[in-house]
Design a protein around this motif. Structure first.
Motif, mmCIF file in Angstrom:
data_model
loop_
_atom_site.group_PDB
_atom_site.id
_atom_site.type_symbol
_atom_site.label_atom_id
_atom_site.label_comp_id
_atom_site.label_asym_id
_atom_site.label_seq_id
_atom_site.Cartn_x
_atom_site.Cartn_y
_atom_site.Cartn_z
ATOM 1 N N TRP A 142 75.002 89.488 58.155
ATOM 2 C CA TRP A 142 74.847 90.436 56.652
ATOM 3 C C TRP A 142 74.216 89.847 55.376
ATOM 4 O O TRP A 142 75.396 89.035 54.953
ATOM 5 N N GLN A 143 74.060 90.515 54.469
ATOM 6 C CA GLN A 143 73.780 90.011 53.512
ATOM 7 C C GLN A 143 74.722 90.894 52.230
ATOM 8 O O GLN A 143 74.062 92.140 52.386
ATOM 9 N N PRO A 144 75.422 89.860 51.495
ATOM 10 C CA PRO A 144 75.888 90.544 50.658
ATOM 11 C C PRO A 144 75.062 91.467 49.084
ATOM 12 O O PRO A 144 74.296 91.063 49.398
ATOM 13 N N TRP A 178 83.830 95.245 48.568
ATOM 14 C CA TRP A 178 82.641 94.428 48.815
ATOM 15 C C TRP A 178 81.153 95.137 50.079
ATOM 16 O O TRP A 178 81.583 96.267 50.348
ATOM 17 N N TYR A 196 77.471 95.306 52.201
ATOM 18 C CA TYR A 196 76.792 93.603 52.856
ATOM 19 C C TYR A 196 75.657 95.166 53.263
ATOM 20 O O TYR A 196 76.076 96.422 54.470
#
Lengths: 164, 164
Positions: free
Chosen positions: A142-144, A157, A159
């Motif tokens: 996953w892309q933060p 957080w 994602y």
């Protein structure tokens, strides 16, 4: 900062991240997973922000406010890991938003639980879907995402699941 | 408004009223009473805002975060009514700030508890002292005070003890 200040900040961060996620998935079809019901506050928030979505809640012991308990066909009671594994045939690639909110009193068992979640969640996410978590979820494809401006780094957080 | 929104507003109102009360008693000598410890958040807030004050906490069952439990000589465990009655010789006319935060799961018993508090608290208050309460406390000789601007009417209550 007192514990009262800190509780206010934590809930504000939670709300800002959920609202951001709700906006991000506007054009992403799919269901919502709430991992951990707790007192039901964030479930209530999600169902108000996303009234058109099916929201499925995973919870070991249901102890929420009675007005914040989902219908029985949207509630998967038991160990969240078992629930996610069992739900895989049904939800694979169909989740637009997952909120990982699995606080527990025991730090070591929380640590293990959070460590097990990503591998179970990855196959369920729809490309473009968003994951909101109160802890970092490392080791995923996953892309933060950047947090809303008012949320301190590391408090929450976000994602985004990428096209496979 | 979701339950998450509502929890944020409730904690913000609590903090705004406690901060207002702390400012109002700046020139009033005396001790602080916290009636109800709960999870200890507001006790922690009061001890940070008022580090010079003696804060006495009354609580039936102590279940706060370990870091938010007062020293044993500042903690009166048992029914708050019994505690206040027993404390009268010690605290009469000496209380600068009382925070009445006696939430309980049972609405009827909370109602009775709040109804009994004013008569027990009136003789303890120092003239000019401030009472912060999550419920209206009728039948006292106290002056109701305006709430901080951001707190909705009826969400919290502020009173000032008048010179007898």
């Amino acid at each position: 900062m007192s514990r009262l200040d800190s509780a206010i900040r934590r809930l504000q961060a939670q709300r800002a991240c959920l609202d951001r996620a709700a906006a991000l998935i506007e054009d992403i079809e799919g269901v919502v997973l709430e991992l951990g019901l707790g007192n039901g506050r964030t479930f209530d928030h999600l169902r108000q922000r996303l009234p058109e979505r099916e929201i499925y809640v995973f919870e070991r012991h249901v102890a929420a406010h009675p007005a914040c308990i989902p219908a029985c066909d949207r509630l998967i009671v038991g160990d969240v890991r078992d629930g996610l594994a069992a739900a895989r045939p049904c939800f694979a690639g169909r989740v637009a938003l997952a909120h990982v909110d699995l606080a527990s009193g025991d730090a070591a068992s929380s640590e293990r639980l959070f460590a097990d979640i990503p591998a179970l969640l990855v196959p369920l996410m729809r490309p473009g879907g968003v994951i909101v978590s109160e802890r970092m979820l490392p080791g995923t494809p996953w892309q933060p995402l950047a947090l809303p401006g008012e949320v301190p780094l590391g408090r929450y957080w976000l994602y985004r699941s990428l096209p496979g």
